[in-house]
Enzyme design. Structure first.
Site: not given
Length: 253
Positions: A142, A155
């Site tokens: 990501s 995350y």
């Protein structure tokens, strides 16, 4: 790198979002795709959609957080299909893990899927690929991997792990015939992002993101970032001094 022909692929996290879209995208291009995930009914619906389009998607019930079972199942699939050509570690979860209200259960759930689960998925078949001198492993990281985002420490860290893991694999596997790709998506419409209650600049449609992923994989790109409008500043943030980054992050929060 020499052109590679793909016959078989495994995509984890294929019940929705990017994983579902990529599994269907690959199947429509003639690959036999094993679509893995926990929600069997959604995998069966995906298989039916693929069949209607004359493509082959085979549902595989798989929870990547159960690492021993994951290793065993992927190795069995590799043997049954005559060798997986492409393995995409896409399964991932998100969620708020704000340091002021940190809950270990949430942190652990993210690590179990995004770190341990992804590493197990890729590790399961790499030795066989190296022995065959062909294959392709893909990790879906990501743009959040480049800096620690406010309220999303677990995350961001999990995606940073995967990015660094893929980079080391790429270096180690040079010359073996095994390709390595790390994908850094920005915000894409999915079950994951629809839960977000903060601004998502340059939010992409799933189909457009899947098309970029699929074409980048087949081209054998080592790294793939999108959308460029968010990827460029995200990468530049890596070299921004901490005081400036911290101030900007606090304003965004």
């Amino acid at each position: 790198m020499a052109e590679m022909s793909y016959r078989t692929a495994l995509v984890t996290g294929a019940t929705s979002g990017l994983g579902r879209g990529l599994a269907l995208w690959l199947a429509r291009r003639g690959l036999r795709v094993f679509a893995a995930g926990r929600r069997v009914s959604q995998l069966q619906a995906l298989a039916a959609e693929a069949q209607a389009a004359g493509a082959t998607v085979e549902p595989v019930e798989l929870d990547v957080t159960a690492t021993d079972a994951t290793l065993e199942r992927i190795r069995a699939l590799d043997g049954e299909c005559g060798g997986l050509d492409l393995v995409v570690a896409n399964a991932g979860v998100g969620g708020v893990t704000h340091a002021k209200r940190l809950q270990w259960e949430r942190v652990k759930a993210i690590i179990d899927t995004n770190v341990t689960g992804a590493a197990a998925t890729l590790s399961a078949v790499l030795p066989q690929m190296v022995e065959r001198r062909r294959g392709h492993v893909v990790g879906v990281s990501s743009l959040a991997a480049f800096r620690g985002l406010a309220g999303h420490g677990a995350y961001s860290a999990s995606k940073a792990f995967l990015a660094t893991f893929m980079e080391s694999l790429r270096v180690d596997l040079s010359g073996t015939g095994v390709r390595v790709t790390c994908i850094y998506p920005g915000f894409v419409k999915s079950e994951l992002t629809e839960k977000n209650n903060f601004p998502m600049p340059f939010l992409m449609e799933t189909e457009a993101a899947v098309d970029r992923m699929g074409n980048g994989i087949l081209r054998g790109e080592g790294e793939l970032y999108f959308p460029w409008q968010l990827a460029l500043p995200s990468r530049l943030l890596k070299v921004v001094p901490n005081p400036l980054f911290d101030a900007a992050a606090r304003r965004f929060r």
